[in-house]
Design a protein around this motif. Structure first.
Motif, PDB file in Angstrom:
ATOM      1  N   MET A 169      50.407  45.526  56.169  1.00  0.00           N
ATOM      2  CA  MET A 169      49.391  45.513  55.134  1.00  0.00           C
ATOM      3  C   MET A 169      49.933  46.063  53.819  1.00  0.00           C
ATOM      4  O   MET A 169      49.621  45.555  52.733  1.00  0.00           O
ATOM      5  CB  MET A 169      48.182  46.322  55.582  1.00  0.00           C
ATOM      6  N   ASP A 170      50.774  47.066  53.891  1.00  0.00           N
ATOM      7  CA  ASP A 170      51.364  47.627  52.669  1.00  0.00           C
ATOM      8  C   ASP A 170      52.279  46.610  51.998  1.00  0.00           C
ATOM      9  O   ASP A 170      52.272  46.467  50.761  1.00  0.00           O
ATOM     10  CB  ASP A 170      52.125  48.904  53.024  1.00  0.00           C
ATOM     11  N   ALA A 171      53.074  45.887  52.810  1.00  0.00           N
ATOM     12  CA  ALA A 171      53.961  44.871  52.228  1.00  0.00           C
ATOM     13  C   ALA A 171      53.160  43.746  51.590  1.00  0.00           C
ATOM     14  O   ALA A 171      53.499  43.258  50.489  1.00  0.00           O
ATOM     15  CB  ALA A 171      54.886  44.320  53.314  1.00  0.00           C
ATOM     16  N   VAL A 172      52.085  43.326  52.235  1.00  0.00           N
ATOM     17  CA  VAL A 172      51.243  42.255  51.678  1.00  0.00           C
ATOM     18  C   VAL A 172      50.600  42.712  50.371  1.00  0.00           C
ATOM     19  O   VAL A 172      50.547  41.963  49.372  1.00  0.00           O
ATOM     20  CB  VAL A 172      50.178  41.824  52.710  1.00  0.00           C
ATOM     21  N   ASN A 173      50.089  43.924  50.331  1.00  0.00           N
ATOM     22  CA  ASN A 173      49.465  44.430  49.103  1.00  0.00           C
ATOM     23  C   ASN A 173      50.472  44.552  47.965  1.00  0.00           C
ATOM     24  O   ASN A 173      50.153  44.258  46.803  1.00  0.00           O
ATOM     25  CB  ASN A 173      48.809  45.780  49.373  1.00  0.00           C
ATOM     26  N   ARG A 174      51.683  44.971  48.289  1.00  0.00           N
ATOM     27  CA  ARG A 174      52.719  45.060  47.247  1.00  0.00           C
ATOM     28  C   ARG A 174      53.046  43.662  46.696  1.00  0.00           C
ATOM     29  O   ARG A 174      53.225  43.481  45.481  1.00  0.00           O
ATOM     30  CB  ARG A 174      53.978  45.719  47.816  1.00  0.00           C
ATOM     31  N   GLY A 177      50.233  42.533  44.512  1.00  0.00           N
ATOM     32  CA  GLY A 177      50.235  43.254  43.245  1.00  0.00           C
ATOM     33  C   GLY A 177      51.306  42.766  42.293  1.00  0.00           C
ATOM     34  O   GLY A 177      51.051  42.582  41.090  1.00  0.00           O
ATOM     35  N   LEU A 178      52.521  42.513  42.808  1.00  0.00           N
ATOM     36  CA  LEU A 178      53.592  42.010  41.948  1.00  0.00           C
ATOM     37  C   LEU A 178      53.287  40.604  41.443  1.00  0.00           C
ATOM     38  O   LEU A 178      53.573  40.271  40.274  1.00  0.00           O
ATOM     39  CB  LEU A 178      54.910  42.019  42.737  1.00  0.00           C
ATOM     40  N   SER A 179      52.694  39.772  42.308  1.00  0.00           N
ATOM     41  CA  SER A 179      52.347  38.411  41.879  1.00  0.00           C
ATOM     42  C   SER A 179      51.308  38.435  40.771  1.00  0.00           C
ATOM     43  O   SER A 179      51.423  37.718  39.764  1.00  0.00           O
ATOM     44  CB  SER A 179      51.830  37.606  43.076  1.00  0.00           C
ATOM     45  N   ASN A 180      50.304  39.263  40.899  1.00  0.00           N
ATOM     46  CA  ASN A 180      49.281  39.358  39.854  1.00  0.00           C
ATOM     47  C   ASN A 180      49.857  39.911  38.562  1.00  0.00           C
ATOM     48  O   ASN A 180      49.477  39.490  37.466  1.00  0.00           O
ATOM     49  CB  ASN A 180      48.130  40.243  40.330  1.00  0.00           C
ATOM     50  N   LYS A 181      50.783  40.843  38.686  1.00  0.00           N
ATOM     51  CA  LYS A 181      51.383  41.439  37.487  1.00  0.00           C
ATOM     52  C   LYS A 181      52.180  40.407  36.706  1.00  0.00           C
ATOM     53  O   LYS A 181      52.077  40.314  35.476  1.00  0.00           O
ATOM     54  CB  LYS A 181      52.267  42.609  37.894  1.00  0.00           C
ATOM     55  N   VAL A 182      52.995  39.606  37.414  1.00  0.00           N
ATOM     56  CA  VAL A 182      53.797  38.583  36.739  1.00  0.00           C
ATOM     57  C   VAL A 182      52.899  37.510  36.130  1.00  0.00           C
ATOM     58  O   VAL A 182      53.104  37.052  35.005  1.00  0.00           O
ATOM     59  CB  VAL A 182      54.791  37.964  37.737  1.00  0.00           C
ATOM     60  N   THR A 183      51.859  37.108  36.839  1.00  0.00           N
ATOM     61  CA  THR A 183      50.941  36.088  36.328  1.00  0.00           C
ATOM     62  C   THR A 183      50.218  36.565  35.083  1.00  0.00           C
ATOM     63  O   THR A 183      50.075  35.826  34.094  1.00  0.00           O
ATOM     64  CB  THR A 183      49.924  35.723  37.418  1.00  0.00           C
TER      65      THR A 183
END
Length: 213
Positions: A169-174, A177-183
Motif C-alpha cells: 500500500m505504501d508503494a502504491v501511494n508513493r 503521488g509521484l504521478s499526480n505531481k508530474v501531471t
C-alpha cells in the motif's frame, strides 16, 4: 439329641486343642519386607497384608512399601492394593527369629468401555433442544456469508494489516503521488506547452481580424 450335642462339643474341643497345639509348635518370626512394582521397581505404598492362616489378621505397609509384623512359619499371607493384582506368599522357615523378603506386585490394567458425555442432564432437556434444533448451513452457504460485502468490510476494519500489505500500500501511494505531481507540473507550466503557444497565437490573430472589421 443330647448325645449328638455332646459329640459335637467333644469334636470341637479336640479340634481347638489340635489347632492350638499346631500354632504352638510352629515358630514365631518377625516377618518383614519391601513391596515393589514388578514393572518399574517403584515401591507400592499402603498395601494390605492379610494372614489367612491365623485369625485373618490384617497389617498395612507404610508409604515406602515397608511392612513388619509377627507371624508363624508357613502362614499364608495375601497382599492386595488398589491398581495391583493380589499376591499370595508363604512365610518361609528361618534359622533365626526374623525373615525379610522382597515382594513384587504387577499392575492391574482394566480396559474401561468408551464413555460419551452429552451436554444434557435429562431426556427432557435433550428432547427440548432437539425440537428447537437449528440446522447449520452447509459449506457453500457458510462461504457465501464469509465472502459477503458486510463480512469483508468487518474483517478489513477489525483485522490488522500485515507487513507485506502495508509495504504494498505504501508503494502504491508513493506511485500515485509521484504521478499526480508530474501531471500537475505539466499542466501548470504553460510556457513549455506547444498547444498553449498555438492557442495564444490563434487568439491574437483572431483579435486582429476583429479590429480590422
Amino acid at each position: 439329641m443330647k448325645n449328638w450335642g455332646i459329640c459335637i462339643l467333644i469334636f470341637f474341643g479336640i479340634w481347638v486343642n489340635a489347632y492350638g497345639q499346631e500354632q504352638t509348635e510352629r515358630k514365631l518370626v518377625q516377618f518383614s519386607g519391601f513391596i515393589l512394582n514388578a514393572d518399574s521397581n517403584i515401591t507400592v505404598p499402603y498395601v494390605t497384608l492379610t494372614n489367612h492362616s491365623y485369625q485373618e489378621q490384617i497389617f498395612n505397609a507404610n508409604h515406602q512399601g515397608f511392612f513388619s509384623f509377627v507371624a508363624h512359619e508357613g502362614d499364608t499371607i495375601r497382599l492386595s492394593a488398589v491398581g495391583y493384582l493380589s499376591e499370595t506368599l508363604v512365610v518361609p522357615k528361618s534359622a533365626d527369629n526374623s525373615v525379610t523378603v522382597k515382594v513384587s506386585m504387577k499392575s492391574h490394567i482394566i480396559d474401561l468401555p468408551v464413555v460419551t458425555i452429552y451436554p444434557w442432564a435429562s431426556i427432557d432437556e435433550f428432547n427440548y433442544d432437539f425440537m428447537n434444533l437449528k440446522i447449520a448451513d452447509d459449506d457453500y452457504l457458510i462461504a457465501q456469508k464469509n465472502l459477503s460485502t458486510e463480512s469483508l468490510m468487518a474483517m478489513a476494519r477489525d483485522v490488522p494489516r500485515n507487513a507485506a500489505e502495508i509495504q504494498n500500500m505504501d508503494a502504491v501511494n508513493r506511485h500515485i503521488g509521484l504521478s499526480n505531481k508530474v501531471t500537475n507540473q505539466r499542466h501548470s507550466n504553460a510556457l513549455f506547452s506547444p498547444l498553449a503557444w498555438a492557442n495564444f497565437i490563434n487568439q491574437i490573430s483572431q483579435g486582429n481580424k476583429s479590429r480590422k472589421k
